[in-house]
Write a protein that holds these residues in place. Structure first.
Motif, PDB file in Angstrom:
ATOM      1  N   GLU B 190       0.823  -1.117   0.047  1.00 43.84           N
ATOM      2  CA  GLU B 190      -0.020  -0.035   0.041  1.00 43.84           C
ATOM      3  C   GLU B 190       0.934   1.200  -0.085  1.00 43.84           C
ATOM      4  O   GLU B 190       0.434   2.329  -0.152  1.00 43.84           O
ATOM      5  N   GLY B 191       2.106   1.225   0.122  1.00 43.16           N
ATOM      6  CA  GLY B 191       3.068   2.160   0.190  1.00 43.16           C
ATOM      7  C   GLY B 191       3.424   2.549   1.434  1.00 43.16           C
ATOM      8  O   GLY B 191       3.103   2.021   2.529  1.00 43.16           O
ATOM      9  N   VAL B 192       4.683   3.529   1.606  1.00 38.96           N
ATOM     10  CA  VAL B 192       5.273   3.935   2.849  1.00 38.96           C
ATOM     11  C   VAL B 192       4.399   4.216   3.990  1.00 38.96           C
ATOM     12  O   VAL B 192       4.418   3.750   5.314  1.00 38.96           O
ATOM     13  N   ASP B 193       3.321   5.042   3.507  1.00 38.47           N
ATOM     14  CA  ASP B 193       2.403   5.684   4.513  1.00 38.47           C
ATOM     15  C   ASP B 193       1.769   4.613   5.295  1.00 38.47           C
ATOM     16  O   ASP B 193       1.324   4.698   6.281  1.00 38.47           O
ATOM     17  N   ALA B 194       1.581   3.424   4.633  1.00 33.43           N
ATOM     18  CA  ALA B 194       0.704   2.191   5.174  1.00 33.43           C
ATOM     19  C   ALA B 194       1.541   1.140   5.845  1.00 33.43           C
ATOM     20  O   ALA B 194       0.858   0.500   6.695  1.00 33.43           O
ATOM     21  N   LEU B 195       2.736   1.553   6.031  1.00 33.26           N
ATOM     22  CA  LEU B 195       3.554   0.589   6.880  1.00 33.26           C
ATOM     23  C   LEU B 195       3.229   0.428   8.471  1.00 33.26           C
ATOM     24  O   LEU B 195       2.932   1.572   8.942  1.00 33.26           O
ATOM     25  N   PRO B 196       3.303  -0.642   8.913  1.00 29.11           N
ATOM     26  CA  PRO B 196       3.001  -0.647  10.287  1.00 29.11           C
ATOM     27  C   PRO B 196       3.852   0.049  11.167  1.00 29.11           C
ATOM     28  O   PRO B 196       5.332   0.328  10.912  1.00 29.11           O
ATOM     29  N   ALA B 197       3.423   0.609  12.248  1.00 30.26           N
ATOM     30  CA  ALA B 197       4.288   1.517  13.454  1.00 30.26           C
ATOM     31  C   ALA B 197       3.896   1.047  14.704  1.00 30.26           C
ATOM     32  O   ALA B 197       3.940   1.523  15.633  1.00 30.26           O
ATOM     33  N   ALA B 198       3.987  -0.520  14.958  1.00 24.91           N
ATOM     34  CA  ALA B 198       3.921  -0.903  16.167  1.00 24.91           C
ATOM     35  C   ALA B 198       5.051  -0.743  16.993  1.00 24.91           C
ATOM     36  O   ALA B 198       6.247  -0.871  16.321  1.00 24.91           O
ATOM     37  N   SER B 199       4.875  -0.479  18.383  1.00 27.06           N
ATOM     38  CA  SER B 199       6.401  -0.478  19.112  1.00 27.06           C
ATOM     39  C   SER B 199       6.087  -1.053  20.417  1.00 27.06           C
ATOM     40  O   SER B 199       4.864  -1.237  20.954  1.00 27.06           O
ATOM     41  N   ALA B 200       7.139  -1.248  21.163  1.00 28.11           N
ATOM     42  CA  ALA B 200       6.920  -1.535  22.365  1.00 28.11           C
ATOM     43  C   ALA B 200       7.629  -0.796  23.365  1.00 28.11           C
ATOM     44  O   ALA B 200       8.940  -0.682  23.372  1.00 28.11           O
ATOM     45  N   PRO B 201       7.228   0.011  24.083  1.00 35.26           N
ATOM     46  CA  PRO B 201       7.645   1.239  24.937  1.00 35.26           C
ATOM     47  C   PRO B 201       8.719   0.625  25.882  1.00 35.26           C
ATOM     48  O   PRO B 201       9.755   1.190  26.036  1.00 35.26           O
ATOM     49  N   LEU B 202       8.256  -0.500  26.460  1.00 39.89           N
ATOM     50  CA  LEU B 202       9.184  -1.040  27.434  1.00 39.89           C
ATOM     51  C   LEU B 202      10.667  -1.703  26.877  1.00 39.89           C
ATOM     52  O   LEU B 202      11.624  -1.216  27.514  1.00 39.89           O
ATOM     53  N   LEU B 203      10.576  -1.857  25.422  1.00 35.61           N
ATOM     54  CA  LEU B 203      11.848  -2.285  24.769  1.00 35.61           C
ATOM     55  C   LEU B 203      12.727  -1.211  24.508  1.00 35.61           C
ATOM     56  O   LEU B 203      13.816  -1.056  24.708  1.00 35.61           O
ATOM     57  N   ASP B 204      11.995   0.078  24.182  1.00 38.72           N
ATOM     58  CA  ASP B 204      12.652   1.416  24.080  1.00 38.72           C
ATOM     59  C   ASP B 204      13.310   1.943  25.313  1.00 38.72           C
ATOM     60  O   ASP B 204      14.653   2.407  25.192  1.00 38.72           O
ATOM     61  N   ILE B 205      12.387   1.762  26.486  1.00 35.43           N
ATOM     62  CA  ILE B 205      13.068   2.320  27.717  1.00 35.43           C
ATOM     63  C   ILE B 205      14.543   1.474  27.987  1.00 35.43           C
ATOM     64  O   ILE B 205      15.193   2.190  28.541  1.00 35.43           O
ATOM     65  N   THR B 206      14.170   0.159  28.131  1.00 32.41           N
ATOM     66  CA  THR B 206      15.204  -0.602  28.650  1.00 32.41           C
ATOM     67  C   THR B 206      16.323  -0.479  27.514  1.00 32.41           C
ATOM     68  O   THR B 206      17.668  -0.673  28.216  1.00 32.41           O
ATOM     69  N   ALA B 207      16.389  -0.160  26.360  1.00 32.78           N
ATOM     70  CA  ALA B 207      17.127  -0.286  25.375  1.00 32.78           C
ATOM     71  C   ALA B 207      18.050   1.017  25.905  1.00 32.78           C
ATOM     72  O   ALA B 207      19.278   0.999  25.628  1.00 32.78           O
ATOM     73  N   GLU B 208      17.573   2.150  26.056  1.00 33.61           N
ATOM     74  CA  GLU B 208      18.111   3.269  26.647  1.00 33.61           C
ATOM     75  C   GLU B 208      19.104   3.043  27.904  1.00 33.61           C
ATOM     76  O   GLU B 208      20.179   3.373  28.282  1.00 33.61           O
ATOM     77  N   GLN B 209      18.191   2.149  28.946  1.00 25.17           N
ATOM     78  CA  GLN B 209      19.176   1.886  30.135  1.00 25.17           C
ATOM     79  C   GLN B 209      20.377   1.184  29.827  1.00 25.17           C
ATOM     80  O   GLN B 209      21.330   1.328  30.351  1.00 25.17           O
ATOM     81  N   HIS B 210      19.985  -0.071  29.097  1.00 24.26           N
ATOM     82  CA  HIS B 210      20.890  -1.153  28.844  1.00 24.26           C
ATOM     83  C   HIS B 210      22.325  -0.132  28.304  1.00 24.26           C
ATOM     84  O   HIS B 210      23.573  -0.669  28.481  1.00 24.26           O
ATOM     85  N   ALA B 211      22.007   0.668  27.348  1.00 25.01           N
ATOM     86  CA  ALA B 211      23.012   0.985  26.645  1.00 25.01           C
ATOM     87  C   ALA B 211      23.992   1.849  27.654  1.00 25.01           C
ATOM     88  O   ALA B 211      25.235   2.410  27.176  1.00 25.01           O
ATOM     89  N   ALA B 212      23.424   2.422  28.913  1.00 30.33           N
ATOM     90  CA  ALA B 212      24.338   2.995  29.825  1.00 30.33           C
ATOM     91  C   ALA B 212      25.097   1.952  30.818  1.00 30.33           C
ATOM     92  O   ALA B 212      25.619   2.489  31.620  1.00 30.33           O
ATOM     93  N   TRP B 213      24.814   0.863  30.685  1.00 34.51           N
ATOM     94  CA  TRP B 213      25.219  -0.208  31.421  1.00 34.51           C
ATOM     95  C   TRP B 213      26.977  -0.292  31.238  1.00 34.51           C
ATOM     96  O   TRP B 213      27.388  -0.223  30.296  1.00 34.51           O
ATOM     97  N   PRO B 214      27.721  -0.149  32.755  1.00 32.76           N
ATOM     98  CA  PRO B 214      29.128  -0.218  32.207  1.00 32.76           C
ATOM     99  C   PRO B 214      29.607  -1.605  31.986  1.00 32.76           C
ATOM    100  O   PRO B 214      30.562  -1.952  31.311  1.00 32.76           O
ATOM    101  N   VAL B 215      28.735  -2.748  32.485  1.00 35.00           N
ATOM    102  CA  VAL B 215      29.239  -4.261  32.091  1.00 35.00           C
ATOM    103  C   VAL B 215      28.094  -4.742  31.363  1.00 35.00           C
ATOM    104  O   VAL B 215      26.929  -4.838  32.038  1.00 35.00           O
ATOM    105  N   ARG B 216      28.408  -5.353  30.285  1.00 37.55           N
ATOM    106  CA  ARG B 216      27.202  -6.187  29.575  1.00 37.55           C
ATOM    107  C   ARG B 216      27.804  -7.077  28.625  1.00 37.55           C
ATOM    108  O   ARG B 216      28.975  -6.620  28.082  1.00 37.55           O
ATOM    109  N   LEU B 217      27.133  -7.896  28.121  1.00 37.82           N
ATOM    110  CA  LEU B 217      27.610  -8.910  27.227  1.00 37.82           C
ATOM    111  C   LEU B 217      27.138  -8.496  25.816  1.00 37.82           C
ATOM    112  O   LEU B 217      28.046  -8.854  24.808  1.00 37.82           O
TER     113      LEU B 217
END
Lengths: 231, 220
Positions: B190-217
């Motif tokens: 249907e085109g770019v404007d019809a693309l899904p925009a589902a998101s998981a807010p918790l994944l976004d929040i924890t991604a930001e926190q994870h990026a600041a961890w000093p120790v991670r695998l």
């Protein structure tokens, strides 16, 4: 590695000897070896020995922290913009051998940011005796073991001990305390490696890294003397 | 389409950098939300129907030949976390490198020229699928599978989870992956404007926190 000169390049692929602008890239030397054998200390000592005469940079592959990169920063062996840490997802050997994309990104970013560079040292995270670098990532590799890890390691062999371009046996100053037989290690290493060189080091002294620095110097001379790569 | 090319592209050993990313699983494990096969399955299902669906739509769109700048902007708009935007572009660069060596051609060259700092990974995935002779459904399937395969592998490493049970989770999610890929592909048509925009807010929040961890695998 496929390299089709017919299509336009935007960014080098893998081990291309030249950069996108046609100039020769830096020599890349990998340093691997078991945990605690002195890889980071060797990198630090090499930086101190070579930084006045060469333009160099370092990529570290820590297993779960930025500790190796931070050690080099703390020791101030190079300015911070010349040190990059690659994260390896719990698998340091994957990042230096099976999927080298993050390390290639790091070496190319370093050349873009602080180049031109003569030499980039790529330090592996401490791993096991089978961990070796891809030829798509480095031009030569050093495997660092130490006398305290057991003087039977050269006899046991494995890809690192057997095939590395240089085998470094570090911490020779500890040999009397841990009962390691340096003569036996040298004989076993020669048997496993044939003509490939082995050096014994102790980084306690200022000139301890000298044999490794000399070997790197030879590799660099060979690299720059090779015919200019064609664009 | 060549089915074997799809296997090459979807293979977890395809050297495009994914092994260093957990898809949010490392943060979820640390928080205790993922602790066994059942909670891994719940995590993966959530990711599949949110970030996975969105990525699949972008990949399908790129494979269909939609405008790449519009797609990349759409990906930016759908990725509120700066850490995840950076990870997506970095993985996009890494995939572009692998793809250009594997299926060299003008499509990937043009993408590399247009996005020297990297496009979002799903966009590169779609262009790669096209270069490999694959279609939009294939690209969407790859994106959907990556959305759950990465966290499953990471959890095996992080928890010492039984690898058979982790793989069984993926197998149980297979019908839903098909469904997500089909929905994503239909939307992309249907085109770019019809693309899904589902998101998981918790994944976004924890991604930001994870990026600041000093120790991670894992890198993300």
């Amino acid at each position: 590695m496929h390299l089709d000169h017919g299509h336009t390049h935007h960014g080098a692929i893998s081990a291309d000897a030249r950069r996108p602008d046609g100039t020769r890239r830096a020599l890349r030397v990998g340093l691997g070896g078991p945990v605690g054998s002195g890889k980071t200390a060797t990198v630090a000592a090499l930086c101190r020995a070579l930084r006045d005469t060469l333009s160099l940079a370092v990529v570290t592959n820590d297993i779960y922290t930025r500790e190796d990169a931070e050690f080099l920063l703390r020791e101030a062996v190079l300015p911070p913009e010349r040190i990059r840490a690659v994260e390896t997802g719990a698998c340091p050997h994957t990042a230096i051998r099976d999927d080298i994309s993050a390390n290639l990104e790091a070496v190319e970013e370093l050349e873009d940011a602080v180049g031109p560079l003569d030499l980039i040292l790529v330090e592996s995270g401490g791993d096991n005796l089978t961990a070796t670098f891809s030829r798509g990532l480095v031009d030569a590799q050093v495997f660092v073991i130490d006398v305290a890890g057991g003087d039977d390691i050269p006899r046991k062999g494995g890809p690192g001990v057997t095939t590395a371009d240089l085998l470094v046996v570090n911490k020779t100053d500890l040999a009397p305390y841990v009962g390691s037989d340096l003569g036996r290690m040298a004989r076993d290493a020669a048997e496993q490696r044939g003509e490939l060189p082995v050096v014994f080091t102790s980084l306690r002294s200022e000139e301890g890294v000298g044999p490794v620095a000399a070997w790197v110097g030879e590799r660099l001379a060979a690299w720059t003397a090779a015919p200019a790569p064609t664009a | 389409m060549t089915r074997s090319a799809l296997l090459v592209l979807a293979d977890g050993r395809f050297p495009a950098g994914g092994h260093a990313h957990s898809g949010g699983a490392e943060a979820a494990v640390k928080a205790g939300r993922v602790r066994d096969a059942a909670s891994l399955e719940a995590f993966c299902r959530g990711r599949l129907h949110t970030a996975g669906l969105t990525a699949a739509g972008l990949a399908a769109g790129a494979a269909l030949g939609l405008d790449l700048h519009e797609l990349d902007a759409a990906a930016d708009a759908r990725t509120p976390s700066p850490a995840l935007r950076a990870a997506a572009r970095r993985l996009g660069r890494q995939l572009m490198r692998a793809a250009r060596a594997t299926w060299p051609g003008p499509g990937l060259d043009a993408l590399a020229a247009a996005f020297p700092r990297g496009a979002h990974q799903p966009v590169v995935l779609g262009v790669t699928a096209r270069a490999a002779g694959l279609g939009p459904e294939d690209a969407a399937h790859c994106a959907a599978y990556e959305a759950v395969g990465g966290p499953a592998t990471a959890t095996v490493r992080l928890l010492g989870l039984d690898p058979y049970r982790a793989t069984a989770v993926l197998a149980r999610l297979a019908p839903e992956m098909d469904e997500v890929a089909a929905r994503a592909t239909a939307a992309a048509r249907e085109g770019v404007d019809a693309l899904p925009a589902a998101s998981a807010p918790l994944l976004d929040i924890t991604a930001e926190q994870h990026a600041a961890w000093p120790v991670r695998l894992f890198a993300s």
